[in-house]
Design a protein around this motif. Structure first.
Motif, PDB file in Angstrom:
ATOM      1  N   SER A 100      -0.937  27.477  18.873  1.00  0.00           N
ATOM      2  CA  SER A 100      -1.533  28.757  19.253  1.00  0.00           C
ATOM      3  C   SER A 100      -3.035  28.844  18.981  1.00  0.00           C
ATOM      4  CB  SER A 100      -0.797  29.918  18.561  1.00  0.00           C
ATOM      5  OG  SER A 100      -0.882  29.778  17.170  1.00  0.00           O
ATOM      6  N   HIS A 101      -3.610  27.817  18.388  1.00  0.00           N
ATOM      7  CA  HIS A 101      -5.085  27.817  18.260  1.00  0.00           C
ATOM      8  C   HIS A 101      -5.624  26.411  18.061  1.00  0.00           C
ATOM      9  CE1 HIS A 101      -9.161  28.952  17.456  1.00  0.00           C
ATOM     10  NE2 HIS A 101      -9.132  28.442  16.242  1.00  0.00           N
ATOM     11  N   THR A 102      -6.430  25.960  19.028  1.00  0.00           N
ATOM     12  CA  THR A 102      -7.090  24.670  18.846  1.00  0.00           C
ATOM     13  C   THR A 102      -8.405  24.631  19.617  1.00  0.00           C
ATOM     14  OG1 THR A 102      -6.748  22.264  18.844  1.00  0.00           O
ATOM     15  CG2 THR A 102      -5.913  23.470  20.755  1.00  0.00           C
ATOM     16  N   HIS A 103      -9.149  23.569  19.383  1.00  0.00           N
ATOM     17  CA  HIS A 103     -10.355  23.269  20.144  1.00  0.00           C
ATOM     18  C   HIS A 103     -10.141  21.808  20.566  1.00  0.00           C
ATOM     19  CE1 HIS A 103     -11.997  26.873  18.167  1.00  0.00           C
ATOM     20  NE2 HIS A 103     -11.505  26.373  17.054  1.00  0.00           N
ATOM     21  N   ALA A 104      -9.464  21.610  21.682  1.00  0.00           N
ATOM     22  CA  ALA A 104      -8.918  20.286  22.017  1.00  0.00           C
ATOM     23  C   ALA A 104      -9.962  19.174  22.003  1.00  0.00           C
ATOM     24  CB  ALA A 104      -8.220  20.350  23.383  1.00  0.00           C
TER      25      ALA A 104
ATOM     26  N   ILE B 139      -9.847  35.471  19.412  1.00  0.00           N
ATOM     27  CA  ILE B 139     -11.037  35.505  18.544  1.00  0.00           C
ATOM     28  C   ILE B 139     -10.702  34.885  17.184  1.00  0.00           C
ATOM     29  CG2 ILE B 139     -10.508  37.784  17.532  1.00  0.00           C
ATOM     30  CD1 ILE B 139     -13.523  38.467  17.870  1.00  0.00           C
ATOM     31  N   HIS B 140     -11.723  34.295  16.531  1.00  0.00           N
ATOM     32  CA  HIS B 140     -11.581  33.934  15.116  1.00  0.00           C
ATOM     33  C   HIS B 140     -11.809  35.215  14.317  1.00  0.00           C
ATOM     34  CE1 HIS B 140     -13.120  29.895  16.629  1.00  0.00           C
ATOM     35  NE2 HIS B 140     -11.988  29.566  16.051  1.00  0.00           N
ATOM     36  N   LEU B 141     -10.921  35.512  13.364  1.00  0.00           N
ATOM     37  CA  LEU B 141     -11.058  36.787  12.645  1.00  0.00           C
ATOM     38  C   LEU B 141     -10.756  36.628  11.162  1.00  0.00           C
ATOM     39  CD1 LEU B 141     -11.633  39.829  13.033  1.00  0.00           C
ATOM     40  CD2 LEU B 141      -9.179  40.161  13.371  1.00  0.00           C
TER      41      LEU B 141
ATOM     42  N   CYS C  96      -7.231  34.613  15.305  1.00  0.00           N
ATOM     43  CA  CYS C  96      -6.979  33.310  14.688  1.00  0.00           C
ATOM     44  C   CYS C  96      -7.475  33.302  13.243  1.00  0.00           C
ATOM     45  CB  CYS C  96      -7.672  32.216  15.487  1.00  0.00           C
ATOM     46  SG  CYS C  96      -7.196  32.258  17.226  1.00  0.00           S
ATOM     47  N   HIS C  97      -6.695  32.759  12.377  1.00  0.00           N
ATOM     48  CA  HIS C  97      -6.953  32.597  10.931  1.00  0.00           C
ATOM     49  C   HIS C  97      -6.470  33.790  10.103  1.00  0.00           C
ATOM     50  CE1 HIS C  97      -8.764  28.782  11.590  1.00  0.00           C
ATOM     51  NE2 HIS C  97      -9.666  29.291  12.412  1.00  0.00           N
ATOM     52  N   CYS C  98      -7.183  34.935  10.150  1.00  0.00           N
ATOM     53  CA  CYS C  98      -6.784  36.104   9.335  1.00  0.00           C
ATOM     54  C   CYS C  98      -6.461  35.689   7.897  1.00  0.00           C
ATOM     55  CB  CYS C  98      -5.587  36.809   9.975  1.00  0.00           C
ATOM     56  SG  CYS C  98      -5.990  37.603  11.530  1.00  0.00           S
TER      57      CYS C  98
ATOM     58  N   THR D 140      -3.248  24.301  14.958  1.00  0.00           N
ATOM     59  CA  THR D 140      -3.843  23.211  14.178  1.00  0.00           C
ATOM     60  C   THR D 140      -5.328  23.442  13.955  1.00  0.00           C
ATOM     61  OG1 THR D 140      -4.307  22.007  16.205  1.00  0.00           O
ATOM     62  CG2 THR D 140      -2.239  21.483  15.055  1.00  0.00           C
ATOM     63  N   ASP D 141      -5.945  24.339  14.783  1.00  0.00           N
ATOM     64  CA  ASP D 141      -7.401  24.438  14.845  1.00  0.00           C
ATOM     65  C   ASP D 141      -7.924  23.096  15.381  1.00  0.00           C
ATOM     66  OD1 ASP D 141      -9.780  25.789  14.721  1.00  0.00           O
ATOM     67  OD2 ASP D 141      -9.865  25.941  12.550  1.00  0.00           O
ATOM     68  N   GLY D 142      -9.234  22.912  15.407  1.00  0.00           N
ATOM     69  CA  GLY D 142      -9.790  21.679  15.979  1.00  0.00           C
ATOM     70  C   GLY D 142      -9.540  20.470  15.097  1.00  0.00           C
TER      71      GLY D 142
HETATM   72 ZN   LIG Z   1     -10.933  27.637  15.516  1.00  0.00          ZN
END
Ligand SMILES: [Zn+2]
Length: 437
Positions: free
Chosen positions: A68-72, A216-218, A253-255, A304-306
């Protein structure tokens, strides 16, 4: 009329991830075209005329995982710089490397990411980056499901230049991919600290108008919270609430750093959350209060994030970490049980992306996004509870077969539609240029 199947995956324990959490021993899944035609006992489906048969060999048949969140494309920066304070990591290593990127490089990095994701059982991912149309095209070539969004911020982008052009690029992205069976576009402002209030309002407006996700990153770090408090006199979550940006289509994303009041706001507005435990650990951001969010009913997916802050795209490893991290931090082995974590990586992740009617579970009528785990391995023998194995024992390399939208992308660990040698050679070539600018 006798039903037929183009693809029959049989002889495995089927983990459906449906609302009842149905598990079918000696089960099978029949696929017709892009869609799941039937889920049931192998014995009931043996007579079904099928074009192609995949024998799960007593392993696990389950929905493909949702990142649900990455920077491929950050696969290109894997291992470039580690073990550094966040600001030095970003300013001295990642931003200078990103300044060298062009569309072709992002495409190459995203293809590499797709190969890695398919090989480790991920069939759908939500991406935020530069040159995002190139990521959409890479996902399409790889045959993966993807939500893509061009990163928007106040300063000029190496892709689109000033923000007005960023909005135009985003609208074009939405328009280009609106009827695609695999790719959906999203609106993706980077964060409250890199995006002015006007940018955030406009981004939310575009997302609402086009009915696409806003990502968004939050509240990722304490320093973000301090910055936003100093600038706007509110927490990042409160700040977004004041701007009218909190909504059911928002994926935050993150929180990591949340007050009770922040959690109330996320809950009240039905905001979705992407939890990235390995990235939060590696960058020393902290531990997101995910058990509390889930207790409040906040839909939470797993990401996983980037690759430069993880350093892999393996959601099986991420599940293992998510399950253990919260136990250790709360000194409570009952928090984040395996079934909860598996839902985050499948159906809840799909819901977080607005794709729960399409993917995330094995149910008749949904798109056929399916993986098969080969359990004929020492580390998976014996198997009392398949869900325990999926979270605590299976690794990405145990995924034998991957199907997306009814198309077999990997069989017996062989990628059928990607030239892996060429993809890796291209990445090595780009890495040489990044290392010696
Ligand atoms: Zn990110």
């Amino acid at each position: 009329m006798t039903p037929t199947a183009d693809l029959l995956i049989t002889n495995g324990t089927v983990i459906t991830m449906d609302a009842d959490g149905r598990i079918i021993k000696n089960g099978a899944v029949a696929v017709s075209g892009e869609t799941i035609a039937a889920v049931g006992a192998s014995a009931d489906m043996q007579a079904l005329p099928a074009g192609e048969i995949v024998d799960a060999a007593g392993g696990i048949i389950m929905p493909g995982l949702v990142n649900s969140h990455t920077h491929a494309a950050m696969t290109l920066f894997r291992g470039l710089a580690d073990d550094l304070p966040l600001m030095s990591w970003l300013n001295d290593h990642i931003f200078p490397a990103e300044a060298l990127l062009d569309e072709a490089m992002v495409h190459a990095g995203a293809l590499l990411a797709c190969a890695e994701m398919i090989l480790s059982g991920t069939t759908c991912f939500c991406d935020m980056y530069l040159f995002e149309d190139a990521v959409a095209r890479a996902a399409k070539i790889a045959g993966m499901r993807a939500v893509v969004g061009e990163v928007l911020y106040d300063f000029p982008s190496p892709n689109y230049g000033p923000i007005e052009k960023g909005f135009a690029y985003t609208r074009r992205l939405i328009d280009t991919w609106k009827n695609d069976p695999l790719v959906t576009a999203a609106v993706e402002p980077h964060s409250p600290y890199l995006c002015a209030p006007d940018l955030l309002r406009e981004a939310a407006d575009i997302a609402r108008t086009h009915r696409v996700p806003l990502v968004i990153h939050l509240s990722e770090t304490e320093s973000e919270v301090a910055t936003i408090r100093e600038k706007y006199g509110a927490t990042p979550v409160r700040h977004l609430a004041d701007l009218g940006v909190l909504d059911a289509n928002l994926l935050a994303c993150h929180c990591v750093v949340l007050s009770e009041r922040d959690m109330d706001l996320l809950q009240q507005h039905d905001v979705k959350v992407a939890h990235n435990p390995e990235s939060n650990m590696k960058l020393a951001s902290g531990i997101s209060p995910v058990p509390d969010l889930i207790k409040r009913g906040v839909c939470t997916g797993l990401g996983t994030d980037g690759c430069s802050s993880n350093n892999n795209l393996d959601l099986f490893s991420e599940m293992d970490t998510a399950a253990k991290l919260h136990k250790a931090s709360r000194l409570d082995p009952t928090v984040m049980d395996a079934a909860t974590v598996l839902r985050m990586a499948t159906i809840d992740g799909a819901r977080a992306l607005g794709l729960d009617s399409v993917t995330g579970s094995l149910e008749t009528g949904k798109r056929a996004d399916i993986i098969v785990i080969d359990t004929r391995k020492p580390h998976l023998t014996p198997m009392y509870h398949p869900i325990s194995h999926l979270v605590y024992a299976v690794g990405g390399s145990d995924v034998a077969t991957a199907v997306v939208n009814g198309r077999v992308l990997m069989k017996d660990r062989r990628l059928l539609h990607l030239d892996l040698e060429k993809i890796m050679a291209d990445a090595r070539q780009i890495a040489a240029a990044i290392r010696s600018p």
